[in-house]
Design a protein around this motif. Sequence first.
Motif, short mmCIF file in Angstrom:
data_model
loop_
_atom_site.label_atom_id
_atom_site.label_comp_id
_atom_site.label_asym_id
_atom_site.label_seq_id
_atom_site.Cartn_x
_atom_site.Cartn_y
_atom_site.Cartn_z
N SER A 154 0.79 -1.10 0.04
CA SER A 154 0.10 -0.09 0.15
C SER A 154 0.96 1.27 0.15
O SER A 154 0.56 2.01 -0.81
CB SER A 154 -0.78 -0.05 1.25
N TRP A 155 1.90 1.14 0.70
CA TRP A 155 2.74 2.43 0.92
C TRP A 155 3.61 2.62 -0.61
O TRP A 155 3.53 3.87 -1.38
CB TRP A 155 4.06 2.18 1.91
N PHE A 156 3.78 1.53 -1.25
CA PHE A 156 4.81 1.70 -2.62
C PHE A 156 3.71 1.97 -3.73
O PHE A 156 3.93 2.73 -4.66
CB PHE A 156 5.49 0.48 -2.85
N THR A 157 2.33 1.75 -3.43
CA THR A 157 1.28 1.90 -4.54
C THR A 157 0.95 3.34 -4.66
O THR A 157 0.78 3.95 -5.59
CB THR A 157 0.06 1.14 -4.16
N ASP A 158 1.21 4.15 -3.44
CA ASP A 158 0.94 5.47 -3.34
C ASP A 158 2.17 6.26 -4.12
O ASP A 158 3.05 6.56 -3.45
CB ASP A 158 0.65 5.90 -1.75
N ARG A 159 1.86 6.79 -5.17
CA ARG A 159 2.71 7.57 -5.97
C ARG A 159 3.18 8.73 -5.36
O ARG A 159 4.06 9.50 -5.53
CB ARG A 159 2.27 7.72 -7.49
N SER A 160 2.32 9.47 -4.36
CA SER A 160 2.74 10.71 -3.98
C SER A 160 3.16 10.80 -2.50
O SER A 160 3.24 11.60 -1.67
CB SER A 160 1.51 11.81 -4.03
N ARG A 161 3.62 9.57 -2.32
CA ARG A 161 4.03 9.20 -0.84
C ARG A 161 5.42 10.00 -0.51
O ARG A 161 6.14 10.34 -1.75
CB ARG A 161 4.55 7.80 -0.75
N PRO A 162 5.96 10.18 0.64
CA PRO A 162 7.15 10.95 0.85
C PRO A 162 8.24 10.19 0.24
O PRO A 162 8.30 9.16 0.21
CB PRO A 162 7.10 11.18 2.47
N HIS A 163 9.25 10.90 0.09
CA HIS A 163 10.57 10.37 -0.32
C HIS A 163 11.40 9.85 0.97
O HIS A 163 11.48 10.94 2.09
CB HIS A 163 11.55 11.36 -0.98
N VAL A 164 11.67 8.60 1.13
CA VAL A 164 12.45 7.96 2.28
C VAL A 164 13.71 8.34 2.30
O VAL A 164 14.40 7.54 1.55
CB VAL A 164 11.72 6.89 2.79
N ILE A 165 14.47 8.86 3.04
CA ILE A 165 15.79 8.84 3.59
C ILE A 165 16.27 7.95 4.70
O ILE A 165 15.72 8.39 5.77
CB ILE A 165 16.49 10.17 3.50
N ALA A 166 16.85 6.59 4.45
CA ALA A 166 17.23 5.98 5.76
C ALA A 166 18.85 5.97 6.22
O ALA A 166 19.48 6.02 5.07
CB ALA A 166 16.61 4.62 5.73
N LEU A 167 19.11 5.89 7.05
CA LEU A 167 20.49 5.80 7.65
C LEU A 167 20.63 4.34 8.01
O LEU A 167 20.16 4.25 9.13
CB LEU A 167 21.01 6.71 8.78
N GLY A 168 21.57 3.76 7.65
CA GLY A 168 21.84 2.43 7.84
C GLY A 168 23.12 1.85 7.80
O GLY A 168 24.22 2.10 7.06
N ASN A 169 23.69 1.01 8.97
CA ASN A 169 25.03 0.39 8.97
C ASN A 169 25.04 -0.47 10.25
O ASN A 169 24.52 -0.18 11.19
CB ASN A 169 26.18 1.45 9.03
N GLN A 170 25.38 -1.78 9.99
CA GLN A 170 25.40 -2.43 11.13
C GLN A 170 26.36 -2.27 12.16
O GLN A 170 26.45 -2.79 13.11
CB GLN A 170 25.23 -4.19 10.59
N LYS A 171 27.46 -1.37 11.47
CA LYS A 171 28.55 -1.02 12.82
C LYS A 171 28.10 0.25 13.61
O LYS A 171 27.22 1.02 13.10
CB LYS A 171 29.68 -0.50 11.90
N GLY A 172 28.30 -0.14 14.81
CA GLY A 172 27.90 1.18 15.71
C GLY A 172 28.85 2.29 15.69
O GLY A 172 30.15 2.13 15.14
N GLY A 173 28.30 3.39 16.10
CA GLY A 173 28.81 4.66 16.36
C GLY A 173 29.45 5.28 14.95
O GLY A 173 30.51 5.83 14.94
#
Length: 290
Positions: free
Chosen positions: A8-27
């Motif tokens: 449902s999220w991806f079907t919505d073409r006017s959804r917000p642009h999501v920027i995610a921060l990821g890395n399994q390393k800490g700190g």
Amino acid sequence: MTTKVLRSWFTDRSRPHVIALGNQKGGVGKSTTAIHLVIGLTRLGFDVGSIDLDERQGTLSRFMRNRQRFATASGVDLPIPDNQGLYRSIHDTTSKAGEDEIARLARVLERFRHKSFVVIDIAGDNTFLSRCGHILADTLITPLNDSFLDLDALVRIDIDGQRIIGPSAYSVMVTDGSARRAAFGGGTPDWIVMRNRLSQIDSRNKQQMRALLETLAPRIGFRLAPGLSERVIYRQLFTSGLTVLDIDDPAIGFDCKPRHRAAAREIDDLLRTVGIPEPAAAEDADRQIA
Ligand SMILES: Nc1ncnc2c1ncn2[C@@H]1O[C@H](COP(=O)(O)OP(=O)(O)OP(=O)(O)O)[C@@H](O)[C@H]1O
Ligand SMILES: [Mg+2]
């Protein structure tokens, strides 16, 4: 339920642009970068929501509470983005925990559906919520300390440190997330690796690290951001809920020096690398979305 929510999220073409921060390393600077991106986008005039998927540590949520407190105490008119932290479920069976977590994530996504951007700070572990964060990311930014020791976040290196022997567990997690995202109709994410805590002198180590990352980029499927230098200002203002992007405001009363403006330019460069439109275009973009 997860499939229903993500489809449902991806079907919505006017959804917000999501920027995610990821890395399994800490700190490595996930929360620091998330904080600066949220405030940078908000100051550009976008309506931004942020999600702290690392609520047990709660760095992003704590920053937002500090910001609210500072604004109230000082009377300074600070833009305060809408933040929501998500704890891991307390249910002890995996299926119940997953249902509980996706239900709470779905409520936050619904609340943020009409925003222009959502910034997600993902915890450094391979949990259900972390995997959801990676699937949702239109842009995934992986901060990396500028050290050969930290390269194992991206690749496995042989015992002598001479030869790359394959992708890291984290790269595999990113690839899996991309495949699942595509299956949910989300298309291909833009994966950006961002060197963090760069020394301000142009050392040989720094040049070698850059050359190696440039070689790895097409092999692993990311592009490289210019990165952030090691600067006290990136952490100094945390307890006031401020960033280097706020201190130009005379009402704050901070003695803004050229080195602080240089730090603010690094955040602008990162936003430009992500592909954020210039401020004038931001208003148009918001109008189009409204
Ligand atoms: N460019 C930088 N210059 C100076 N200090 C930095 C910089 N980036 C991060 N730090 C500091 O490094 C520490 C770790 O950063 P941060 O908490 O953002 O990392 P993280 O990846 O979110 O960590 P965790 O995995 O524990 O959530 C913090 O004290 C932060 O203030
Ligand atoms: Mg963090």
